[in-house]
Design an enzyme around this catalytic site. Sequence first.
Site, PDB file in Angstrom:
ATOM      1  N   SER A 126       0.837  -1.196   0.000  1.00 22.91           N
ATOM      2  CA  SER A 126       0.000   0.000   0.000  1.00 22.91           C
ATOM      3  C   SER A 126       0.871   1.244   0.000  1.00 22.91           C
ATOM      4  O   SER A 126       1.954   1.257   0.611  1.00 22.91           O
ATOM      5  CB  SER A 126      -0.869  -0.016   1.259  1.00 22.91           C
ATOM      6  OG  SER A 126      -1.487   1.227   1.443  1.00 22.91           O
ATOM      7  N   TYR A 150      -1.432  -0.576  10.646  1.00 21.66           N
ATOM      8  CA  TYR A 150      -1.761  -1.157   9.339  1.00 21.66           C
ATOM      9  C   TYR A 150      -0.601  -0.948   8.362  1.00 21.66           C
ATOM     10  O   TYR A 150      -0.115  -1.873   7.722  1.00 21.66           O
ATOM     11  CB  TYR A 150      -3.059  -0.544   8.784  1.00 21.66           C
ATOM     12  CG  TYR A 150      -3.272  -0.869   7.328  1.00 21.66           C
ATOM     13  CD1 TYR A 150      -3.576  -2.173   6.943  1.00 21.66           C
ATOM     14  CD2 TYR A 150      -3.138   0.102   6.338  1.00 21.66           C
ATOM     15  CE1 TYR A 150      -3.732  -2.493   5.599  1.00 21.66           C
ATOM     16  CE2 TYR A 150      -3.296  -0.206   4.998  1.00 21.66           C
ATOM     17  CZ  TYR A 150      -3.599  -1.507   4.636  1.00 21.66           C
ATOM     18  OH  TYR A 150      -3.744  -1.811   3.311  1.00 21.66           O
ATOM     19  N   LYS A 154       2.259  -3.683   6.553  1.00 19.28           N
ATOM     20  CA  LYS A 154       2.600  -3.824   5.122  1.00 19.28           C
ATOM     21  C   LYS A 154       4.113  -3.693   4.929  1.00 19.28           C
ATOM     22  O   LYS A 154       4.717  -4.439   4.161  1.00 19.28           O
ATOM     23  CB  LYS A 154       1.866  -2.767   4.293  1.00 19.28           C
ATOM     24  CG  LYS A 154       0.360  -2.970   4.234  1.00 19.28           C
ATOM     25  CD  LYS A 154       0.009  -4.231   3.464  1.00 19.28           C
ATOM     26  CE  LYS A 154      -1.483  -4.487   3.405  1.00 19.28           C
ATOM     27  NZ  LYS A 154      -1.833  -5.758   2.788  1.00 19.28           N
TER      28      LYS A 154
HETATM   29  P1  NAD Z   1     -11.172  -6.608   1.227  1.00 21.26           P
HETATM   30  O1  NAD Z   1     -11.385  -6.590   2.691  1.00 21.26           O
HETATM   31  O2  NAD Z   1     -12.325  -6.361   0.339  1.00 21.26           O
HETATM   32  O3  NAD Z   1     -10.500  -7.982   0.783  1.00 21.26           O
HETATM   33  C1  NAD Z   1      -9.677  -8.738   1.628  1.00 21.26           C
HETATM   34  C2  NAD Z   1     -10.217 -10.156   1.630  1.00 21.26           C
HETATM   35  O4  NAD Z   1      -9.361 -10.971   2.435  1.00 21.26           O
HETATM   36  C3  NAD Z   1     -11.619 -10.257   2.213  1.00 21.26           C
HETATM   37  O5  NAD Z   1     -12.428 -11.015   1.341  1.00 21.26           O
HETATM   38  C4  NAD Z   1     -11.413 -10.973   3.556  1.00 21.26           C
HETATM   39  O6  NAD Z   1     -12.520 -11.784   3.890  1.00 21.26           O
HETATM   40  C5  NAD Z   1     -10.166 -11.785   3.284  1.00 21.26           C
HETATM   41  N1  NAD Z   1      -9.333 -12.072   4.458  1.00 21.26           N
HETATM   42  C6  NAD Z   1      -8.909 -11.205   5.401  1.00 21.26           C
HETATM   43  N2  NAD Z   1      -8.111 -11.836   6.295  1.00 21.26           N
HETATM   44  C7  NAD Z   1      -8.040 -13.135   5.891  1.00 21.26           C
HETATM   45  C8  NAD Z   1      -7.375 -14.281   6.382  1.00 21.26           C
HETATM   46  N3  NAD Z   1      -6.628 -14.222   7.492  1.00 21.26           N
HETATM   47  N4  NAD Z   1      -7.521 -15.450   5.729  1.00 21.26           N
HETATM   48  C9  NAD Z   1      -8.277 -15.527   4.610  1.00 21.26           C
HETATM   49  N5  NAD Z   1      -8.943 -14.469   4.091  1.00 21.26           N
HETATM   50  C10 NAD Z   1      -8.821 -13.291   4.737  1.00 21.26           C
HETATM   51  O7  NAD Z   1      -9.990  -5.556   0.930  1.00 21.26           O
HETATM   52  P2  NAD Z   1      -9.421  -5.044  -0.450  1.00 21.26           P
HETATM   53  O8  NAD Z   1      -9.701  -3.609  -0.536  1.00 21.26           O
HETATM   54  O9  NAD Z   1      -9.821  -5.947  -1.546  1.00 21.26           O
HETATM   55  O10 NAD Z   1      -7.865  -5.188  -0.163  1.00 21.26           O
HETATM   56  C11 NAD Z   1      -7.113  -6.303  -0.573  1.00 21.26           C
HETATM   57  C12 NAD Z   1      -5.679  -6.138  -0.135  1.00 21.26           C
HETATM   58  O11 NAD Z   1      -5.164  -4.936  -0.682  1.00 21.26           O
HETATM   59  C13 NAD Z   1      -5.487  -6.024   1.368  1.00 21.26           C
HETATM   60  O12 NAD Z   1      -4.307  -6.714   1.717  1.00 21.26           O
HETATM   61  C14 NAD Z   1      -5.322  -4.541   1.592  1.00 21.26           C
HETATM   62  O13 NAD Z   1      -4.543  -4.264   2.730  1.00 21.26           O
HETATM   63  C15 NAD Z   1      -4.599  -4.130   0.321  1.00 21.26           C
HETATM   64  N6  NAD Z   1      -4.798  -2.724  -0.023  1.00 21.26           N
HETATM   65  C16 NAD Z   1      -6.063  -2.232  -0.136  1.00 21.26           C
HETATM   66  C17 NAD Z   1      -6.261  -0.890  -0.439  1.00 21.26           C
HETATM   67  C18 NAD Z   1      -7.638  -0.297  -0.503  1.00 21.26           C
HETATM   68  O14 NAD Z   1      -7.772   0.910  -0.355  1.00 21.26           O
HETATM   69  N7  NAD Z   1      -8.681  -1.066  -0.738  1.00 21.26           N
HETATM   70  C19 NAD Z   1      -5.153  -0.059  -0.653  1.00 21.26           C
HETATM   71  C20 NAD Z   1      -3.874  -0.609  -0.550  1.00 21.26           C
HETATM   72  C21 NAD Z   1      -3.718  -1.947  -0.228  1.00 21.26           C
HETATM   73  C1  WQD Z   2      -9.589   9.978   0.674  1.00 23.12           C
HETATM   74  C2  WQD Z   2      -9.803  11.475   0.870  1.00 23.12           C
HETATM   75  C3  WQD Z   2     -10.158  12.083   3.151  1.00 23.12           C
HETATM   76  C4  WQD Z   2     -13.992  10.019   3.646  1.00 23.12           C
HETATM   77  C5  WQD Z   2      -7.087   4.935   2.908  1.00 23.12           C
HETATM   78  C6  WQD Z   2      -6.048   4.263   3.762  1.00 23.12           C
HETATM   79  C7  WQD Z   2      -4.891   3.817   2.904  1.00 23.12           C
HETATM   80  C8  WQD Z   2      -5.358   2.978   1.713  1.00 23.12           C
HETATM   81  C9  WQD Z   2      -6.474   3.621   0.979  1.00 23.12           C
HETATM   82  C10 WQD Z   2      -5.201   0.642   2.236  1.00 23.12           C
HETATM   83  C11 WQD Z   2      -9.068  12.038   2.081  1.00 23.12           C
HETATM   84  C12 WQD Z   2     -11.392  12.371   2.339  1.00 23.12           C
HETATM   85  C13 WQD Z   2     -12.812  10.524   3.120  1.00 23.12           C
HETATM   86  C14 WQD Z   2     -15.031  10.928   3.984  1.00 23.12           C
HETATM   87  C15 WQD Z   2     -13.642  12.743   3.223  1.00 23.12           C
HETATM   88  N1  WQD Z   2      -5.861   1.703   2.118  1.00 23.12           N
HETATM   89  N2  WQD Z   2     -12.640  11.865   2.924  1.00 23.12           N
HETATM   90  N3  WQD Z   2     -14.805  12.282   3.745  1.00 23.12           N
HETATM   91  O1  WQD Z   2      -7.349   7.962   3.705  1.00 23.12           O
HETATM   92  O2  WQD Z   2      -6.429   8.349   1.358  1.00 23.12           O
HETATM   93  O3  WQD Z   2      -6.504   6.081   2.275  1.00 23.12           O
HETATM   94  O4  WQD Z   2      -7.509   4.029   1.891  1.00 23.12           O
HETATM   95  O5  WQD Z   2      -4.021   0.454   2.099  1.00 23.12           O
HETATM   96  O6  WQD Z   2      -4.024   3.123   3.734  1.00 23.12           O
HETATM   97  O7  WQD Z   2      -5.599   5.178   4.747  1.00 23.12           O
HETATM   98  O8  WQD Z   2      -8.613   7.162   1.649  1.00 23.12           O
HETATM   99  O9  WQD Z   2     -10.932   7.236   0.881  1.00 23.12           O
HETATM  100  O10 WQD Z   2     -10.467   7.386   3.355  1.00 23.12           O
HETATM  101  O11 WQD Z   2      -9.877   9.309   1.903  1.00 23.12           O
HETATM  102  O12 WQD Z   2     -13.507  13.962   3.052  1.00 23.12           O
HETATM  103  O13 WQD Z   2     -16.096  10.566   4.485  1.00 23.12           O
HETATM  104  O14 WQD Z   2     -11.193  11.699   1.124  1.00 23.12           O
HETATM  105  O15 WQD Z   2      -9.949  13.064   4.131  1.00 23.12           O
HETATM  106  O16 WQD Z   2      -8.662  13.339   1.754  1.00 23.12           O
HETATM  107  P1  WQD Z   2      -7.193   7.504   2.327  1.00 23.12           P
HETATM  108  P2  WQD Z   2     -10.051   7.704   1.980  1.00 23.12           P
END
Ligand code: NAD
Ligand code: WQD
Length: 338
Positions: A126, A150, A154
């Site tokens: 991430s 978190y 990562k």
């Molecule tokens: P999500 O929660 O929709 O998907 C994660 C999936 O993993 C879920 O289906 C959950 O049930 C499953 N899971 C969690 N822990 C588990 C375990 N111990 N064993 C088996 N299954 C498990 O989230 P997402 O948004 O699809 O994110 C996927 C990956 O990408 C995550 O590792 C997250 O940290 C990373 N990521 C997400 C974002 C984002 O903003 N969505 C940004 C950067 C990184």
């Molecule tokens: C985006 C922008 C908020 C909600 C998060 C995690 C990051 C990554 C992605 C996993 C910001 C603003 C948001 C609301 C708002 N996940 N906002 N009102 O914080 O950039 O990233 O998700 O790895 O680790 O921290 O994403 O969508 O929460 O916010 O004004 O109700 O929207 O302040 O500027 P963020 P976000």
Amino acid sequence: MSQNILVTGGAGFIGSHTCVALAAAGYAPVILDNLGNSDVRVLERLERITGARPRFIEGDVRDRALLDKLFREQPIGGVIHFAGLKAVGDSVADPITYYDNNVNGTFVLAAAMQAAAVRTLIFSSSATVYGDPDRSPIPEDAPLRPANPYGRSKLMVEQALADLHRANPAWRIALLRYFNPVGAHESGLIGEHPQGKPNNLMPFVSQVAVGLRDKLAVHGGDYPTPDGTGVRDYVHVMDLAEGHVAALRHAEKQPGLVTLNLGTGQGASVLDVVKAFERASGQRIAYEIGPRRPGDVPAYWGDPTLAQATLGWRASRSVDQMCADSWRWQQANPNGYA
Ligand code: NAD
Ligand code: WQD
């Protein structure tokens, strides 16, 4: 190499979209998911989109015996590891649960892969590993200083996988740092449905548009950005999904470890997203500018040039398209898969 790809967390948001991209590229996704943050009904939707229901194993990535059995029962060509927990606030409140799922989960998986001689691993990292960056666009060699458990989970995994690769250069590893994944598959059949009140911007805006919530609270209007609201690098989840296929193909070519940003290289503000969603949906998005959210960074976006050069991949979908696809999914599925 077998075309079966183990997709941990494949029932979740990014994982399910990646299963579509894998199927389109001729791979057969095999999903392992504990359904802790997803719905098994996603499988029917995947079948409707791709014409084939992915093999599904309900279970936890920390279950070594289950992994050993899974690797014994079918050839697996590589693993895309999405399974993990992702709510920043929860990670502050309950760090051990986060380290156990995200760090220990990856260790158990990597050990099982090593034992099964499956050494191709694409890992969901991430942009949060950069913390508050000195400048944008952020290159991959920027300082790494995650600001919460978190993000640290990562970074710990990234470091451990780099050590694993140093110890055994036969591994083929891609550490993919996603910026802000949003949007949905263009069919409107799969998308993101957070449980409870959404933390993230796009699901919140979609729920306002569809009438589930009254108005968006904009977290801060006094940032040093063009319109005063926070700026992020939103990337369409299907672009991200295709980035995983490109990373897998790259890993298949040669052993090694790459660390790559997956983003668009462009920032959009909260109000840019609100306006784009209004255009896409024809709905007015009520909002109110409130205080800053603790821990938020004013503005950042990624430098995607290394991913382009390494993988030949670039994000091509616009913020308007992200909003149009989110809206299609939200309208057709106001309660997610329920
Ligand atoms: P999500 O929660 O929709 O998907 C994660 C999936 O993993 C879920 O289906 C959950 O049930 C499953 N899971 C969690 N822990 C588990 C375990 N111990 N064993 C088996 N299954 C498990 O989230 P997402 O948004 O699809 O994110 C996927 C990956 O990408 C995550 O590792 C997250 O940290 C990373 N990521 C997400 C974002 C984002 O903003 N969505 C940004 C950067 C990184
Ligand atoms: C985006 C922008 C908020 C909600 C998060 C995690 C990051 C990554 C992605 C996993 C910001 C603003 C948001 C609301 C708002 N996940 N906002 N009102 O914080 O950039 O990233 O998700 O790895 O680790 O921290 O994403 O969508 O929460 O916010 O004004 O109700 O929207 O302040 O500027 P963020 P976000």
